[in-house]
Design a protein around this motif. Structure first.
Motif, mmCIF file in Angstrom:
data_model
loop_
_atom_site.group_PDB
_atom_site.id
_atom_site.type_symbol
_atom_site.label_atom_id
_atom_site.label_comp_id
_atom_site.label_asym_id
_atom_site.label_seq_id
_atom_site.Cartn_x
_atom_site.Cartn_y
_atom_site.Cartn_z
ATOM 1 N N VAL A 1 0.897 -1.420 -0.444
ATOM 2 C CA VAL A 1 0.098 -0.367 0.031
ATOM 3 C C VAL A 1 0.745 1.454 -0.009
ATOM 4 O O VAL A 1 0.550 2.737 -0.260
ATOM 5 N N LEU A 2 1.688 0.910 0.987
ATOM 6 C CA LEU A 2 3.327 2.065 1.017
ATOM 7 C C LEU A 2 4.526 1.985 -0.327
ATOM 8 O O LEU A 2 4.843 0.463 0.304
ATOM 9 N N THR A 3 4.650 2.982 -0.254
ATOM 10 C CA THR A 3 6.392 2.742 -0.656
ATOM 11 C C THR A 3 7.045 3.425 0.048
ATOM 12 O O THR A 3 7.105 3.979 0.078
ATOM 13 N N PRO A 4 8.037 2.482 -0.024
ATOM 14 C CA PRO A 4 9.104 2.952 1.247
ATOM 15 C C PRO A 4 10.537 3.845 0.788
ATOM 16 O O PRO A 4 9.824 4.833 -0.880
ATOM 17 N N SER A 5 10.214 4.843 1.632
ATOM 18 C CA SER A 5 11.068 5.855 0.804
ATOM 19 C C SER A 5 12.998 5.543 0.546
ATOM 20 O O SER A 5 13.140 6.080 -0.387
ATOM 21 N N SER A 6 13.134 4.832 1.768
ATOM 22 C CA SER A 6 14.578 3.930 1.056
ATOM 23 C C SER A 6 14.600 2.759 1.785
ATOM 24 O O SER A 6 13.923 3.093 2.419
ATOM 25 N N GLY A 7 15.936 1.583 0.919
ATOM 26 C CA GLY A 7 15.680 0.567 1.692
ATOM 27 C C GLY A 7 14.728 -0.514 0.522
ATOM 28 O O GLY A 7 13.945 -0.419 -0.027
ATOM 29 N N GLU A 8 15.183 -1.982 1.415
ATOM 30 C CA GLU A 8 13.757 -2.954 0.594
ATOM 31 C C GLU A 8 13.163 -3.780 0.962
ATOM 32 O O GLU A 8 13.760 -4.747 2.168
ATOM 33 N N ILE A 9 12.553 -4.637 0.566
ATOM 34 C CA ILE A 9 11.513 -5.045 0.700
ATOM 35 C C ILE A 9 11.045 -6.207 -0.254
ATOM 36 O O ILE A 9 10.497 -6.037 -1.317
ATOM 37 N N THR A 10 11.279 -7.649 -0.171
ATOM 38 C CA THR A 10 10.507 -8.522 -0.749
ATOM 39 C C THR A 10 9.759 -9.715 0.108
ATOM 40 O O THR A 10 9.707 -9.759 1.036
ATOM 41 N N VAL A 11 9.012 -9.852 -0.392
ATOM 42 C CA VAL A 11 7.668 -10.665 0.035
ATOM 43 C C VAL A 11 7.639 -11.909 -0.824
ATOM 44 O O VAL A 11 7.186 -11.940 -1.945
ATOM 45 N N SER A 12 8.022 -13.163 -0.240
ATOM 46 C CA SER A 12 7.689 -13.764 -1.389
ATOM 47 C C SER A 12 8.588 -14.204 -2.974
ATOM 48 O O SER A 12 8.210 -14.416 -3.975
ATOM 49 N N GLY A 13 9.355 -13.168 -3.005
ATOM 50 C CA GLY A 13 10.485 -12.877 -4.492
ATOM 51 C C GLY A 13 9.680 -11.732 -4.893
ATOM 52 O O GLY A 13 10.495 -11.314 -5.793
ATOM 53 N N LEU A 14 8.719 -11.381 -4.279
ATOM 54 C CA LEU A 14 8.093 -9.990 -4.922
ATOM 55 C C LEU A 14 8.472 -9.350 -4.008
ATOM 56 O O LEU A 14 8.893 -8.464 -3.017
ATOM 57 N N ILE A 15 8.095 -7.638 -4.758
ATOM 58 C CA ILE A 15 8.730 -6.194 -3.988
ATOM 59 C C ILE A 15 7.254 -5.338 -4.555
ATOM 60 O O ILE A 15 6.437 -5.611 -4.913
ATOM 61 N N PRO A 16 6.277 -5.388 -3.166
ATOM 62 C CA PRO A 16 5.155 -5.330 -2.574
ATOM 63 C C PRO A 16 4.436 -4.365 -3.202
ATOM 64 O O PRO A 16 3.796 -4.306 -4.489
ATOM 65 N N HIS A 17 5.073 -3.327 -3.394
ATOM 66 C CA HIS A 17 4.607 -1.954 -3.918
ATOM 67 C C HIS A 17 5.254 -1.665 -5.507
ATOM 68 O O HIS A 17 3.617 -1.542 -6.509
ATOM 69 N N GLU A 18 5.326 -2.799 -6.566
ATOM 70 C CA GLU A 18 5.706 -2.733 -7.364
ATOM 71 C C GLU A 18 5.211 -4.111 -8.284
ATOM 72 O O GLU A 18 4.448 -4.259 -9.349
ATOM 73 N N ASN A 19 4.438 -4.637 -7.329
ATOM 74 C CA ASN A 19 3.547 -5.980 -7.957
ATOM 75 C C ASN A 19 2.373 -5.615 -6.810
ATOM 76 O O ASN A 19 2.294 -7.265 -6.171
ATOM 77 N N ARG A 20 1.384 -5.136 -6.822
ATOM 78 C CA ARG A 20 0.611 -5.032 -6.045
ATOM 79 C C ARG A 20 -0.321 -6.696 -6.147
ATOM 80 O O ARG A 20 -0.681 -7.045 -5.218
ATOM 81 N N ILE A 21 -0.745 -5.976 -7.846
ATOM 82 C CA ILE A 21 -1.903 -7.590 -7.487
ATOM 83 C C ILE A 21 -1.266 -8.627 -7.259
ATOM 84 O O ILE A 21 -1.964 -9.773 -6.451
#
Ligand SMILES: Nc1ncnc2c1ncn2[C@@H]1O[C@H](COP(=O)(O)OP(=O)(O)O)[C@@H](O)[C@H]1O
Ligand SMILES: [Mg+2]
Length: 338
Positions: free
Chosen positions: A71-91
């Motif tokens: 829902v929100l994009t980090p200002s910096s840093g990285e998040i991956t959830v099950s190999g996906l970047i959540p804010h880039e692959n919301r669906i």
């Protein structure tokens, strides 16, 4: 399964100056202020863990969850959830997660619950037989049958929360985010929700990230605890180690015959000599001493008190999460230097 690396989230807010001059100026100049809601946090979560994520209001819990859900994009840093970047692959990310926000429902207000479920089935493309099986399981687990035909707006808070949880889990996601899921609920509903979370975790290895103010949720469910304070994660570890980290405190309760002010004074002086932060209080005939066991031995306290008066009974326990949370919510907890 979830990796969060050096993640920061800044919010920029604009403040007007106060007063008439400020109001006039405010039309042209607004004072910019940056809030670090989350400040350089890092952690990893493995499949099947149940994380209790705690912290005072405004600490940054919801912001963290919103970034993990995309829902929100980090200002910096990285998040991956099950190999996906959540804010880039919301669906794509949404297919693998279930989300419940205790403060607001995700259900359609005017539709009967059953229809809401059918719509979700379509949205997530759940095959008929899988859907039927899943729905049966969730309706049973959360005891929903009695009100499944009712419009959502007619449900009580407890019913709605159970419905929300069922809706979030219909498409069999393997991660469940729960933001204050038991807020405002009575004990019986809380128990149902907790049981359901446990069952989903045990049967389907669902990974759970749970924020709550209710320490009994944490005691019953969490396999690991993370504490956030002012955007910074100040604890990440087991329930058992938490006490050690925050002072290694114990509480000794002594029931005493003829408890006097003088005795209270003397015990207090004796305890403070060794542990400046020890707290000695009394209620009726009970003397309650909170102390750091690295500095002050139980035997010393007991020995001293027993030489002064008659002890009728005593109890000793570790400071628990509840005690720690009280200090946390009372305005900050900091590691105490031994
Ligand atoms: N959309 C927003 N715009 C500006 N500030 C925000 C926004 N969302 C949250 N904040 C601020 O970020 C901080 C963390 O908020 P939040 O993550 O909601 O805390 P928590 O869920 O732990 O109570 C707070 O100071 C809050 O006021
Ligand atoms: Mg919140």
């Amino acid at each position: 399964m979830i990796q969060v690396k050096n993640v920061t989230k800044d919010f920029t807010i604009y403040k007007k100056d106060s007063g008439f001059k400020g109001a006039v100026k405010g039309l042209f100049v607004r004072k910019k202020e940056i809030i670090k809601a989350v400040n350089d946090i890092s952690f990893e979560i493995k499949k099947g863990e149940i994380i209790g994520y705690i912290g005072a209001n405004g600490a940054g819990k919801s912001t963290t969850i919103k970034m993990m859900t995309g829902v929100l994009t980090p200002s910096s840093g990285e998040i991956t959830v099950s190999g996906l970047i959540p804010h880039e692959n919301r669906i794509e990310n949404a297919k693998h997660i279930g989300v419940v926000f205790g403060q607001r429902t995700q259900l359609w207000w005017d539709l009967p619950l059953e229809e809401t479920f059918t719509i979700l089935k379509e949205i997530y493309n759940v095959p008929d037989d899988a859907y039927k099986e899943r729905l049966d399981y969730l309706v049973n687990l959360l005891d929903i049958q009695a009100f499944i035909k009712q419009p959502v707006r007619t449900l009580s808070l407890g019913q709605r929360m159970r419905a929300d949880l069922a809706a979030a889990m219909l498409h069999s996601p393997d991660i469940l985010y729960l933001d204050e899921p038991t807020i405002g609920l009575d004990v019986l509903v809380k128990e149902k929700i907790r049981f359901a979370i446990k069952d989903l975790n045990e049967k389907y290895k669902v990974t759970v990230i749970l924020t709550t103010h209710d320490m009994s949720d944490i005691q019953e469910l969490a396999t690991r605890i993370m504490i956030i304070e002012k955007g910074v994660i100040i604890y990440d570890g087991s329930k058992e180690d938490i006490n050690k980290r925050f002072g290694n405190n114990r509480m000794l309760e002594l029931k005493i015959e003829n408890l006097s002010e003088t005795l209270l004074q003397e015990v207090s002086v004796m305890c403070h000599k060794k542990d400046k932060k020890s707290i000695v209080i009394h209620e009726d005939v009970v003397l309650r001493i909170t102390f750091n066991q690295d500095r002050l031995a139980v035997a010393d306290i007991l020995g001293f008190v027993m030489s002064q008066c008659k002890v009728l009974d005593f109890k000793l326990r570790d400071q628990d999460i509840e005690d720690i949370a009280k200090r946390l919510y009372a305005g900050g907890i900091h590691e105490e230097v031994v």
